[in-house]
Scaffold this motif. Structure first.
Motif, short mmCIF file in Angstrom:
data_model
loop_
_atom_site.label_atom_id
_atom_site.label_comp_id
_atom_site.label_asym_id
_atom_site.label_seq_id
_atom_site.Cartn_x
_atom_site.Cartn_y
_atom_site.Cartn_z
N THR A 446 -1.45 -11.40 -43.50
CA THR A 446 -0.46 -11.25 -44.57
C THR A 446 -1.09 -11.19 -45.96
O THR A 446 -0.38 -11.02 -46.94
CB THR A 446 0.56 -12.41 -44.52
OG1 THR A 446 -0.11 -13.65 -44.77
CG2 THR A 446 1.24 -12.48 -43.16
N ARG A 481 6.64 -12.85 -40.48
CA ARG A 481 5.25 -12.52 -40.79
C ARG A 481 5.00 -11.02 -40.66
O ARG A 481 4.25 -10.43 -41.44
CB ARG A 481 4.31 -13.29 -39.87
CG ARG A 481 2.84 -13.21 -40.30
CD ARG A 481 1.91 -13.77 -39.28
NE ARG A 481 1.79 -12.89 -38.12
CZ ARG A 481 0.96 -13.13 -37.10
NH1 ARG A 481 0.24 -14.23 -37.09
NH2 ARG A 481 0.90 -12.29 -36.09
N VAL A 484 6.03 -9.23 -43.80
CA VAL A 484 5.06 -9.43 -44.89
C VAL A 484 3.83 -8.55 -44.67
O VAL A 484 3.31 -7.92 -45.61
CB VAL A 484 4.67 -10.91 -44.99
CG1 VAL A 484 3.58 -11.11 -46.04
CG2 VAL A 484 5.88 -11.77 -45.33
N THR A 485 3.34 -8.48 -43.43
CA THR A 485 2.18 -7.64 -43.12
C THR A 485 2.47 -6.18 -43.41
O THR A 485 1.63 -5.45 -43.95
CB THR A 485 1.78 -7.82 -41.64
OG1 THR A 485 1.51 -9.19 -41.38
CG2 THR A 485 0.55 -6.99 -41.31
#
Length: 630
Positions: A446, A481, A484-485
């Motif tokens: 991230t 997550r 976000v990545t």
């Protein structure tokens, strides 16, 4: 002041102690409270009544009668014995009526509670039974409703260990209007044969056993299948479609389901589609169109007029359907050789709009051989795949990528050390050395600085995997997550000026719209994929073998190939010409994907099973969807 507070405290303590003695004390206090209100009010009413008796004894008798009538205590006057007997009879009547009302109320409450729990037996015939509750339930029920759209009547019964009202509200919210399909919910564990019988599975058209959200609960699926077998007995029951997440339980589930059952392995199928999409970007869009009942899907047809003709002839025998294979002796043959002859008992596997839309129509006159491109077989080349993140499906993905990797291929894994170690990654790819190199770099995917060090634009594809759902965690939290990545990857795309071919795995379909990826990017929703497969197979069990081959790394698969391999770029041609060009290469063309300014949602340029007479100008950016061997 202290003495007053002490007396107040003592009085309250005495009152609380009295109430603690039980029902008799409560009744006594209630009687005193009623008398304290009714008696003074009765005295006021009698003494202010101009027609009241003049004597004090007469007025007291009137007060007693009014009080007795108000409290249903008779109110008879006269000798003391007569008054006491009147009160006794009134109390008996009061107890009887109160008890009768209580019994009736209790019975009605229990009945209403039972109805809310959904404990009545379903009386439908040919309905679909869904056992269990997981992320797939909304997809499965929605697809079954869509499958019944062209039927006069349909029903779907759901049995799960949840509140009936809660299930109905959730399904109504997610599925929406069900049209002609009746939705029935029953509450109770599907592992109980007695409760399972409420859905009348013996009269059902199909039974679907959903996988649990947690892979450790796969034994519950096995137990549900055993309960279903117990409920059905030795009779020939409906086809059963079940799914497990962990491959270790597939054999047990298959044995429990018996000959009528088909068991899917969720993680393996998801891993295969991720690998296929990484190698052929846009493939998930094709499967999404093929698997849902809203578009064109697979059907089996039997046409005696085609017996004795070659399979290649049938590819242009239907104007609005795409022929892709044969069903022979219960075994599907996808993309057989064009010269293969059709036997009298063979069925054609076609892609069409509905089960009654295939019509024989010779389309060979629509073929223009002058615009066909010459056959140039494409050579295999090494692949470079970047895997961001690690979960329980990651080792399956590495295994699938490695089986047919060309010498010099690379898989680079970047993940947190808490998810995987270097030794685990090395073991996952050890079987394919030295033609495949698997590397591991620990890091937080991230963070932009982690991905900037990877020369990310040098990879052919990027696979983003979400973490496994932790115990007590909502399934959709694993997508946080991933989102976000994807934001970081989008930033790197802007910096490098190159659109990365990203394949993203997500848990919740609602997060697809939040993902910062191109509209036509490959986003794999594992739960929805399995739900679509289960719904399709429940309508035709022979499709299980068809999808098994399509998702395998051997045999015939769905491919996206450059349109320039079939039609000369810049030339106008019908789709029948594309089908004929694919036939020359031993392939079955089933659609195309355009790449132009008109490419937009909802199809993202993907067109499955176009009419053979559809004409368009083909560019070198377009792709043809074919079923072919690797």
């Amino acid at each position: 002041m202290g003495r007053s507070a002490s007396l107040k405290g003592r009085a309250r303590y005495w009152f609380d102690t009295t109430l603690a003695r039980g029902t008799s004390a409560l009744v006594g206090w209630l009687a005193l409270a009623c008398l304290a209100l009714v008696l003074p009010a009765s005295v006021v009413l009698v003494w202010t009544d101009p027609d009241a008796p003049a004597s004090r004894s007469g007025r007291l008798a009137a007060v007693w009668r009014l009080t007795g009538e108000t409290l249903r205590l008779g109110g008879a006057t006269g000798p003391l014995l007569r008054v006491l007997l009147s009160v006794l009879l009134a109390l008996v009547a009061l107890v009887y009526v109160s008890t009768l009302v209580g019994l009736i109320t209790t019975g009605l409450t229990e009945r209403l509670t039972a109805l809310r729990r959904g404990r009545s037996t379903v009386i439908e015939q040919g309905h679909s039974v869904v056992l269990g509750w997981s992320e797939q339930v909304f997809t499965v029920v929605g697809e079954l409703v869509a499958a019944n759209a062209n039927q006069r009547y349909g029903a779907v019964a759901v049995l799960a260990d949840r509140n009936k009202t809660t299930m109905e509200e959730a399904l109504s919210s997610k599925v929406g209007a069900t049209g002609r399909t009746r939705l029935i919910c029953r509450s109770g564990p599907p592992t109980d044969p007695a409760l399972l019988a409420l859905t009348l599975p013996g009269a059902a058209g199909a039974v679907l056993v959903l996988p649990h959200d947690d892979p450790s609960e796969d034994p519950e699926v096995v137990k549900t299948l055993l309960a279903l077998r117990s409920a059905l007995g030795e009779q020939d029951g409906p086809p059963v479609v079940a799914a497990v997440r962990d491959h270790r339980y597939r054999l047990a589930a298959t044995l429990a389901a018996g000959t009528r059952g088909i068991v899917l392995e969720s993680d393996a199928i998801t891993a295969r589609l991720i690998v296929q999409s990484a190698r052929r970007p846009g493939l998930s869009l094709v499967y999404r169109d093929l698997l849902d009942f809203a578009g064109d899907e697979f059907y089996l047809i039997c046409d005696p007029a085609l017996a004795g003709r070659s399979f290649g002839d049938t590819l242009l025998a239907y104007a609005t359907s795409s022929v892709v294979g044969l069903l022979r002796d219960g075994r599907p043959l996808l993309n057989p050789p064009p010269q293969a002859l059709i036997g009298p008992g063979d069925q054609l596997i076609v892609i069409t709009r509905d089960d009654d839309t295939e019509r024989l129509s010779d389309c060979s006159a629509l073929v223009d051989e002058s615009v066909m491109a010459p056959c140039r077989p494409a050579g295999a080349r090494p692949e470079r795949v970047l895997v961001l993140g690690w979960n329980r499906r990651a080792s399956l993905i590495v295994d699938q990528l490695g089986r047919y990797a060309v010498h010099g291929s690379v898989i680079a894994v970047v993940a947190d050390r808490q998810e995987v170690t270097a030794d685990q990654v090395r073991v996952a790819g050890a079987a394919f050395a030295p033609r495949l190199t698997v590397t591991f770099r620990p890091g937080d995917i991230t963070r932009p600085e982690t991905l900037r060090c990877l020369e990310i634009d040098s990879y052919d594809s990027v696979v983003v995997l979400g973490p496994d759902t932790a115990p007590g965690q909502r399934p959709d939290e694993a997508d946080n997550r991933t989102l976000v990545t994807l934001l970081v990857l989008h930033l790197l795309e802007q910096e490098t000026g190159r659109e990365l071919p990203v394949v993203t795995e997500m848990t919740d379909d609602r997060n697809r719209t939040l993902a910062p990826v191109s509209p036509g990017a490959d986003v794999i929703i594992s739960g929805k994929l399995i739900g679509l497969l289960m719904a399709q197979i429940s309508q035709n069990r022979h499709l299980a073998a068809v999808f098994e081959e399509l998702f395998s790394l051997t045999g015939s698969q769905v491919h996206l190939r450059p349109a320039a391999s079939y039609i000369l770029p810049g030339r106008e041609a019908s789709f029948a010409t594309v089908v004929a060009a694919a036939r020359r290469r031993g392939e079955c063309a089933i659609g195309y994907r355009r790449h132009d300014r008109a490419t937009a949602v909802p199809d993202h340029g993907v067109r499955i099973n176009p009419d053979k007479d559809e004409r368009r100008r083909w560019t070198d950016r377009d792709e043809v969807v074919v079923i072919a061997r690797e």
